[in-house]
Design a protein around this motif. Sequence first.
Motif, short mmCIF file in Angstrom:
data_model
loop_
_atom_site.label_atom_id
_atom_site.label_comp_id
_atom_site.label_asym_id
_atom_site.label_seq_id
_atom_site.Cartn_x
_atom_site.Cartn_y
_atom_site.Cartn_z
N UNK A 5 0.81 -1.22 0.00
CA UNK A 5 0.00 0.00 0.00
C UNK A 5 0.84 1.26 0.00
N UNK A 6 0.38 2.26 -0.76
CA UNK A 6 1.08 3.54 -0.87
C UNK A 6 0.28 4.68 -0.27
N UNK A 7 -1.04 4.51 -0.15
CA UNK A 7 -1.90 5.59 0.32
C UNK A 7 -1.91 5.75 1.81
N UNK A 8 -1.11 4.99 2.53
CA UNK A 8 -1.06 5.02 3.98
C UNK A 8 -0.77 3.63 4.50
N UNK A 9 -0.21 3.54 5.69
CA UNK A 9 0.16 2.23 6.22
C UNK A 9 -0.62 1.88 7.48
N UNK A 10 -1.84 2.38 7.57
CA UNK A 10 -2.72 1.96 8.65
C UNK A 10 -3.26 0.58 8.28
N UNK A 11 -2.90 -0.43 9.03
CA UNK A 11 -3.20 -1.81 8.65
C UNK A 11 -4.70 -2.12 8.63
N UNK A 12 -5.51 -1.25 9.22
CA UNK A 12 -6.96 -1.47 9.18
C UNK A 12 -7.60 -0.88 7.93
N UNK A 13 -6.84 -0.09 7.17
CA UNK A 13 -7.35 0.47 5.92
C UNK A 13 -7.31 -0.58 4.81
N UNK A 14 -8.05 -0.35 3.72
CA UNK A 14 -8.01 -1.31 2.61
C UNK A 14 -6.60 -1.42 2.02
N UNK A 15 -6.21 -2.63 1.66
CA UNK A 15 -4.97 -2.78 0.93
C UNK A 15 -5.18 -2.19 -0.47
N UNK A 16 -4.17 -1.52 -0.99
CA UNK A 16 -4.26 -0.97 -2.35
C UNK A 16 -2.89 -1.09 -3.02
#
Length: 342
Positions: free
Chosen positions: A191-202
């Motif tokens: 993921x590049x849009x942020x590394x909050x592990x609860x966010x969607x993987x992208x």
Amino acid sequence: MKETSALNAKQPTFARFKLLMCAIVACFTLQARAQVCSSDLDGSGEVDAGDVGLVLLDFGPCAGCATDMDGSGEVDGGDVGLLLLDFGPCAGPSWATVLEWSADPAVVASEEMRQSISETHLPWRVMDNGTGIEMLLVPPGTFMMGTSPGDAEAFAYEGPSHQVTITQPYYLARKEVTQSKWVTVIGTNPSLGGTNLTDPVEHVSWNDVQPFCAATGMRLPTEAEWEYACRAGNTAARYNLLDLVAWCNSNTSAPKLGGLKLPNAMGFYDMLGNVWEWTADYWDWYSGDSQVDPTGPAAGSYHISRGGTWLSSGQYCRSSMRKVEVADFHCYCTGFRVARNP
């Protein structure tokens, strides 16, 4: 006389063999029926006195009744026997833990939709044991796929609208696959849009997703399965007002934790906005013909993602919107949600 005596001597052995075979058949019948629990007539997740009561209410000729479980055209002792075979708690899919057997009316408000879910004799809400992903059952049904009536924002490649019938139930992740689920299975975080592990993987391509599915027993939904679940019985361009259901460029500057917006009428979150979601299909134009369980062309150069994204305008966050990319395309606005057969 000797022949008769010999025959009589064999009868106990034959009788025991016959009883053994009947027991084996009954055992396999019980196992097969327990998987879908078709004797759970009231959808409680358990075959009990309530189901017996429903059978007794219909006792007698009753062609087409749900209580005529053996299809004899009559509700009788044979149907009671099938109930007794299944008596007790129903067994859900072997790969899942059942969270709720019956659809919650507060989530699935449509009585018709709840009835369709109940008629599958499968649990509504489960958790995949291998990944911990929460999944909801999508029942069979028919819907109009493609450009929504009166949708002035639609692009030409979203039409023509055409009837699609989904004949088999399937499970679909309630939310998009998160970075934490991806890391657990694959080991690294793309993921590049942020590394909050609860966010969607992208920043995952269609090709990237295939090892995740292979390792977990999951799959991508077909394009038709995705849109059917997204619409959830709604024929409009969106299943609710844009800002109530979707993260897009008018209300965020990054992907968001799943489930913060309102769900659709089946209980799925973020079907619109947040991240694009890959589907299994290769790209093709719609023909306009009615279809049954379409899976797209057998081969092609492009795959389809759906739903719009946090980076796009509201025009792209619509139920019929289709995005076409090569299988190795990466974007920090593209992720996925998984499906699984019962």
